[in-house]
Scaffold this active site. Structure first.
Site, PDB file in Angstrom:
ATOM      1  N   CYS A 383      -7.331 -33.097  29.992  1.00 49.24           N
ATOM      2  CA  CYS A 383      -7.266 -34.393  29.318  1.00 49.24           C
ATOM      3  C   CYS A 383      -6.137 -34.414  28.285  1.00 49.24           C
ATOM      4  CB  CYS A 383      -8.624 -34.744  28.727  1.00 49.24           C
ATOM      5  SG  CYS A 383      -8.822 -36.522  28.576  1.00 49.24           S
ATOM      6  N   HIS A 509     -12.155 -34.389  33.142  1.00 47.40           N
ATOM      7  CA  HIS A 509     -12.860 -33.245  32.543  1.00 47.40           C
ATOM      8  C   HIS A 509     -13.633 -32.467  33.607  1.00 47.40           C
ATOM      9  CE1 HIS A 509     -12.244 -34.198  28.255  1.00 47.40           C
ATOM     10  NE2 HIS A 509     -12.175 -35.444  28.688  1.00 47.40           N
ATOM     11  N   GLU A 511     -14.897 -29.656  33.383  1.00 50.38           N
ATOM     12  CA  GLU A 511     -15.952 -28.809  32.815  1.00 50.38           C
ATOM     13  C   GLU A 511     -17.351 -29.404  32.962  1.00 50.38           C
ATOM     14  OE1 GLU A 511     -13.622 -30.421  31.100  1.00 50.38           O
ATOM     15  OE2 GLU A 511     -14.294 -31.066  29.106  1.00 50.38           O
TER      16      GLU A 511
HETATM   17  N1  GLN Z   1      -6.882 -38.636  23.018  1.00 48.17           N
HETATM   18  C1  GLN Z   1      -6.560 -38.727  24.403  1.00 48.17           C
HETATM   19  C2  GLN Z   1      -6.878 -40.097  24.985  1.00 48.17           C
HETATM   20  O1  GLN Z   1      -7.603 -40.852  24.411  1.00 48.17           O
HETATM   21  C3  GLN Z   1      -7.247 -37.627  25.199  1.00 48.17           C
HETATM   22  C4  GLN Z   1      -8.736 -37.724  25.222  1.00 48.17           C
HETATM   23  C5  GLN Z   1      -9.423 -36.460  25.644  1.00 48.17           C
HETATM   24  O2  GLN Z   1      -8.837 -35.379  25.622  1.00 48.17           O
HETATM   25  N2  GLN Z   1     -10.693 -36.554  26.005  1.00 48.17           N
HETATM   26  O3  GLN Z   1      -6.425 -40.435  26.037  1.00 48.17           O
END
Ligand code: GLN
Length: 534
Positions: A383, A509, A511
């Site tokens: 992410c 994600h 995970e």
């Molecule tokens: N801050 C970034 C976004 O909003 C990544 C978010 C995250 O890593 N869950 O896109």
């Protein structure tokens, strides 16, 4: 007819109520029953999505895009079922929906009160979980500790459900603490007696006690607890501190909890199949080697902020019989000019940069990514970790020195990462990210394809910003491959650098989908590459 198990907690928080609930659910599933899980959280946030991870740990995301308590991650890992919006209910959700109904005129002139309006709303959430999941048994964990002012409406609702459904359809499991007093060298039952009294004062008689204790309790202690707490002696289960949370279900099974719960429900006690789980414990007890992975984040002082990531690393470790030692690195600490990165990453065989929000520590993470890329160290970005990987690449390989995300610099000249157009008008922060499952199409002959062995996957998301496709050509010309794309919205999901030993990063994600007996493909290949990088 769905049966309901309620798991409450007494004496202190942090007893492992979530692990107890998950363990019981896992055992009942292993007995052939369809189980579903739910958690009630007494706080007034609608969900934990807006909370600081340092306070509350990670936010777990379900496939349908609910931002939930991290205990749901334990649930999914133990029972291997995907949960949904009925699985995490907060006081905030309950009260806001009651108030909305009041404004809508649904209560037909009645005075809206805690009993019955709030309690009915909670009750409906319990039954909704049963109906929509079609489970034989729903296990609901009540957050907090019995006696807390905040959880009283939930406990009162459980009393009503116990009365409505009766003893064959409801079962109450109270997790509690039996402390050991050094000096007199005894285990003490009084705190448990008191917390059961608290429950009884609220009209609930627990059927089981699960006692967190440093040592097994003696017969005389069990007899005492039974007498004072009105709980049959065989229904008092020890939960001795375990080396690893995955041992807890087997310990509880040895004491017969699954069989006793089924008997209480008048359900057949089918043969249990615990083969996979027993093999997992054997693997965990026989890890032949160790490997260090550096995890670079800004919430590292609370390891629970990266709970699912850490678990996923360990799951992949089990596959290769390796103990994973996580080198927790605060990204801000890497921002100092005189930092010696060779020293920081001296023993790390792989580097992972997980998700995150906001400006703090960003440049430190970029330094770590640069170090991994330049030194050919296996890397996995998740992410924010993916967003920063493309920023690093744009800055240092494509010479776009001011490449950035508009999250950190709204005015930057090269917004490699930018808001999606439908996010530009969003005002509320809660629940408005791109959340939950989205499709990803994977290009053949890539690392991602090699990992997943299929070209169509679905993964869970939680982010607001995206890769800006205007820069795709330039980055491709310099050797980055965009190996996963969401075709519906033309959004980048996975990037990789084929020239590197193992460099892959994803916008989603992974995970959240790793299981102890079935690690996630991206963690699998990352750990595999890290092991080879000795
Ligand atoms: N801050 C970034 C976004 O909003 C990544 C978010 C995250 O890593 N869950 O896109």
């Amino acid at each position: 007819m769905t049966k309901y198990v309620f798991v409450t907690g007494g004496v202190v928080s942090g007893l492992g109520k979530g692990i107890t609930a998950s363990s019981l659910a896992m055992l009942l599933k292993a007995r052939g029953y369809k189980v579903f899980m739910q958690k009630f959280d007494p706080y007034f946030n609608i969900d934990p999505g807006t909370m600081n991870p340092i306070q509350h740990g990670e936010v777990f995301v379900t496939k349908d895009g609910c931002e939930t308590d991290l205990d749901l991650g334990h649930y999914e890992r133990f029972i291997d079922e995907e949960l949904n919006y009925t699985s995490n209910i907060t006081s905030g959700k309950i009260y806001s929906s009651v108030i909305e109904k009041e404004r809508h005129g649904d209560y037909l002139g009645a005075t809206v009160q805690l009993v019955p309006h709030i309690t009915n709303e909670i009750k409906n959430k319990v039954y909704e979980a049963g109906i929509t999941s079609n489970a034989d048994i729903v296990i609901t964990e009540i957050g907090g500790t019995v006696g807390d002012i905040e959880s009283q409406a939930f406990i009162e609702t459980l009393r009503q459900i116990q009365y409505e459904k009766g003893a064959y359809e409801t079962c109450f499991v109270h997790t509690t603490l039996i402390p050991y007093i050094y000096g007199s060298n005894e285990l003490k039952t009084k705190p448990t007696q008191n917390s059961v009294k608290d429950l009884q004062n609220m009209g609930i008689r627990p059927n089981f006690l699960v006692c967190r204790t440093p040592f097994s309790t003696s017969d005389s202690i069990k007899e005492k607890l039974s007498l004072f707490c009105n709980v049959p002696r065989e229904n008092i289960i020890d939960c001795v501190d375990a080396k690893n949370i995955y041992e807890v279900p087997l310990n509880m099974h040895k004491q017969g909890i699954d069989e006793l719960v089924l008997k209480q429900f008048n359900l057949p006690v089918n043969k249990i199949n615990l083969k996979d789980w027993e093999n997992l414990i054997i693997t965990m007890d026989n890890l032949t080697d160790e490997i260090e992975i550096a995890l670079v984040g800004k919430y590292v002082e609370l390891h629970d902020a990266y709970l699912s990531v850490a678990e996923s690393l360990r799951h992949a470790g089990y596959k290769y019989k390796r103990k994973i030692n996580i080198n927790w690195i605060n990204s801000e600490s890497l921002e100092k000019d005189n930092i010696n990165l060779n020293e920081v990453f001296k023993n790390s065989q792989g580097i992972i940069v997980p998700g995150g929000f906001g400006n703090r520590g960003i440049e430190g993470k970029i330094k770590a990514i640069n170090y991994a890329r330049v030194n050919n160290i296996p890397f996995l970005g998740i992410c924010l970790g993916m967003q920063l990987s493309v920023i690093e690449f744009a800055r240092n390989v494509c010479n776009l020195e001011d490449a950035n995300s508009t999250e950190f610099n709204p005015l930057c000249k090269n917004p490699i990462i930018d808001l999606m157009s439908d996010q530009k008008t969003v005002i509320n922060m809660g629940g408005t990210l791109r959340l939950g499952n989205y499709n990803c199409k994977i290009k053949k002959n890539t690392l991602a394809y090699n990992d997943y062995k299929t070209d169509e996957i679905k993964e869970r998301h939680r982010h607001r910003y995206e890769f800006n496709n205007k820069y795709m050509k330039l980055l491709e010309q310099h050797g980055m491959v965009f190996s996963g794309i969401n075709e519906e919205s033309n959004l980048v999901e996975i990037v990789e650098i084929p020239k590197h030993k193992h460099f892959i990063a994803c916008q989603f994600h992974p995970e959240f989908k790793s299981r102890p007996t079935r690690c996630h493909p991206l963690f699998d290949s990352f750990i595999h590459a890290s092991i080879k990088n000795k």
